[in-house]
Design an enzyme around this catalytic site. Sequence first.
Site, short mmCIF file in Angstrom:
data_model
loop_
_atom_site.label_atom_id
_atom_site.label_comp_id
_atom_site.label_asym_id
_atom_site.label_seq_id
_atom_site.Cartn_x
_atom_site.Cartn_y
_atom_site.Cartn_z
N ASP A 33 -11.05 10.44 -2.60
CA ASP A 33 -10.07 11.02 -1.66
C ASP A 33 -9.14 9.87 -1.26
O ASP A 33 -9.30 9.26 -0.21
CB ASP A 33 -10.85 11.57 -0.46
CG ASP A 33 -9.95 12.27 0.54
OD1 ASP A 33 -8.88 12.75 0.14
OD2 ASP A 33 -10.33 12.34 1.72
N CYS A 37 -3.66 13.90 0.05
CA CYS A 37 -3.00 14.85 0.97
C CYS A 37 -1.50 14.61 0.95
O CYS A 37 -0.88 14.36 1.97
CB CYS A 37 -3.56 14.73 2.38
SG CYS A 37 -3.43 13.07 3.06
N CYS A 95 -13.65 6.26 -0.78
CA CYS A 95 -12.61 6.33 0.26
C CYS A 95 -13.01 7.44 1.23
O CYS A 95 -12.19 8.30 1.61
CB CYS A 95 -11.22 6.57 -0.33
SG CYS A 95 -10.65 5.15 -1.25
N GLY A 96 -14.24 7.42 1.63
CA GLY A 96 -14.80 8.48 2.46
C GLY A 96 -14.36 8.43 3.91
O GLY A 96 -14.55 9.40 4.64
N ASP A 98 -14.29 -2.89 -0.61
CA ASP A 98 -12.96 -2.68 -1.17
C ASP A 98 -13.14 -2.06 -2.55
O ASP A 98 -13.71 -2.69 -3.46
CB ASP A 98 -12.22 -4.03 -1.27
CG ASP A 98 -10.78 -3.83 -1.75
OD1 ASP A 98 -10.49 -2.80 -2.40
OD2 ASP A 98 -9.95 -4.71 -1.46
N ALA A 153 -14.18 8.39 7.70
CA ALA A 153 -15.20 8.79 8.68
C ALA A 153 -16.13 9.85 8.09
O ALA A 153 -17.10 10.23 8.73
CB ALA A 153 -14.53 9.31 9.93
N GLY A 154 -15.79 10.38 6.91
CA GLY A 154 -16.77 11.20 6.19
C GLY A 154 -16.62 12.70 6.30
O GLY A 154 -17.60 13.43 6.09
N LEU A 155 -15.40 13.18 6.58
CA LEU A 155 -15.24 14.64 6.69
C LEU A 155 -15.76 15.37 5.46
O LEU A 155 -16.45 16.38 5.56
CB LEU A 155 -13.75 14.98 6.85
CG LEU A 155 -13.30 15.37 8.24
CD1 LEU A 155 -13.58 14.26 9.23
CD2 LEU A 155 -11.82 15.70 8.26
N LYS A 156 -15.43 14.83 4.29
CA LYS A 156 -15.85 15.52 3.07
C LYS A 156 -17.33 15.26 2.80
O LYS A 156 -18.05 16.12 2.30
CB LYS A 156 -14.96 15.10 1.91
CG LYS A 156 -13.54 15.57 2.18
CD LYS A 156 -12.53 15.07 1.22
CE LYS A 156 -11.14 15.56 1.61
NZ LYS A 156 -10.53 14.79 2.71
C1 LIG Z 1 -7.42 9.91 2.81
S1 LIG Z 1 -8.35 8.77 3.74
C2 LIG Z 1 -9.99 9.38 3.51
C3 LIG Z 1 -10.41 10.52 4.36
C4 LIG Z 1 -11.87 10.88 4.19
N1 LIG Z 1 -12.27 11.04 2.82
C5 LIG Z 1 -12.19 12.15 4.96
O1 LIG Z 1 -12.25 13.23 4.36
O2 LIG Z 1 -12.39 12.04 6.17
C6 LIG Z 1 -8.32 7.33 2.71
C7 LIG Z 1 -9.34 6.28 3.02
O3 LIG Z 1 -9.18 5.24 2.05
C8 LIG Z 1 -9.62 4.03 2.64
N2 LIG Z 1 -9.13 2.91 1.81
C9 LIG Z 1 -7.86 2.47 1.67
N3 LIG Z 1 -7.80 1.45 0.78
C10 LIG Z 1 -9.08 1.24 0.36
C11 LIG Z 1 -9.68 0.31 -0.55
N4 LIG Z 1 -8.94 -0.59 -1.20
N5 LIG Z 1 -11.02 0.36 -0.73
C12 LIG Z 1 -11.77 1.29 -0.06
N6 LIG Z 1 -11.25 2.21 0.80
C13 LIG Z 1 -9.92 2.16 1.01
C14 LIG Z 1 -9.07 4.09 4.06
O4 LIG Z 1 -9.82 3.27 4.92
C15 LIG Z 1 -9.23 5.60 4.37
O5 LIG Z 1 -10.40 5.85 5.10
#
Ligand SMILES: C[S@@+](CC[C@H](N)C(=O)[O-])C[C@H]1O[C@@H](n2cnc3c(N)ncnc32)[C@H](O)[C@@H]1O
Length: 399
Positions: A284, A337, A222-223, A269, A225-228
Amino acid sequence: MRPETPRALAVWVLLEVERGGRAQHLLDRALDRLSWPERDKAYATHLVYGALRRLRLLDFLLEPLLRRPEGLPPEVRWALRLGALEWLLGKPDHARVSPWVEEAKRHHPRLAGLVNAVLRRLAPREAPECVRLSLPDWLCEAWRAFFGQVAFAEGFNEPAPLFLTAYRPVAGLRPGPLPESYLWEGPKADFSALGFQPQNPASLLAAQLLEPEPGERVLDLCGGAGLKAFYLAARGAEVVSYDLNPKRQEAGRRTARKLGLRVDYRTQDLRKPIPERAKKVLLDAPCTGAGTFRAHPELRYRLVPEDPGRMAALQLALLETAAQATEEGGVLVYAVCTLTEEEGEGVARAFLERHPEFRPEPFPCPLPVLKEALGVYVAPEGGLDGFYYLRLRRVDSRA
Ligand SMILES: C[S@@+](CC[C@H](N)C(=O)[O-])C[C@H]1O[C@@H](n2cnc3c(N)ncnc32)[C@H](O)[C@@H]1O
């Protein structure tokens, strides 16, 4: 839209938020296009965030002075709320009343008298705590029951400082609460070109808890845009970042290039297993975002009581994938968060019941702790977002 004053811009943004828009997005886009002095931009920002952060309290203060507030045209209602906000913050009548009367008059001239009368008659009124904090009752009461207090939510109503994570050595910036985190006090800039990434320290901590080593493979699930991922790559880790959303990943690719960092992106997914494993895995997870009310003040009015439970079911499904992807002896960090019990400790308990091969691994938390149990809730104070972290160790079955 061509707003001529900060007040007119604030009313326009708030009307759009009422129609479902996001304040941060609307305001940033509008301000980027305007060549106003910084002072005017800051005033419009203060009005929008102030009104949304204190909305319940403002309506409570206006209530005794209005017969049917919901029957007023929305522009007039926002002018009243903004006038009440400035009253609350101590602005004297002569500087406060007539500008809001003028603003209301532009839209509905015949209501100018009403706005004038109401704004002059505002008086102190003792509000219940959940109203004073402008939280929905269901969330306010759930937090009081779980944390034993809800006063911490006052932190959401303070202005948000701009924190940056630095990927190169820096001089001359005020240090933030974590290594590599700094406070930016100047006007906005092209941060990626300078080797910085705007990032709340509470978000950075999720990546730091993995303690990445140079050359180590790390899976960033769940990266987005990849901040972490950027932080992990800057520490020399080989990062593979998975997410469902290819647009976010494309934005991440562009930023990584500007920062001179390497991250491999894979779109999938994550409710389904992934074809690889690593010793360090970060999840995340998507969440209700109830730790980010400072930056996204309208979110608190959009959440419904069923949301935390619904998100917890998704988070557990994603944790299954993350667990399978963690090698024996490895570390899995789960971060969200948000501050709800369901998405934090609730997920931790349900996961550990099903997975005796994982143990929670305590860590000294460098940020202010709101509650500590299987994992840690960080308090939304000093400009930090509220977060929950759970660090798990996959225990070797022969140990
Ligand atoms: C909290 S944000 C992640 C922020 C990211 N890690 C960062 O630090 O920039 C949650 C992420 O989960 C992704 N997401 C939601 N459901 C998902 C799924 N079923 N499979 C993969 N990614 C999913 C969303 O697209 C979103 O980018």
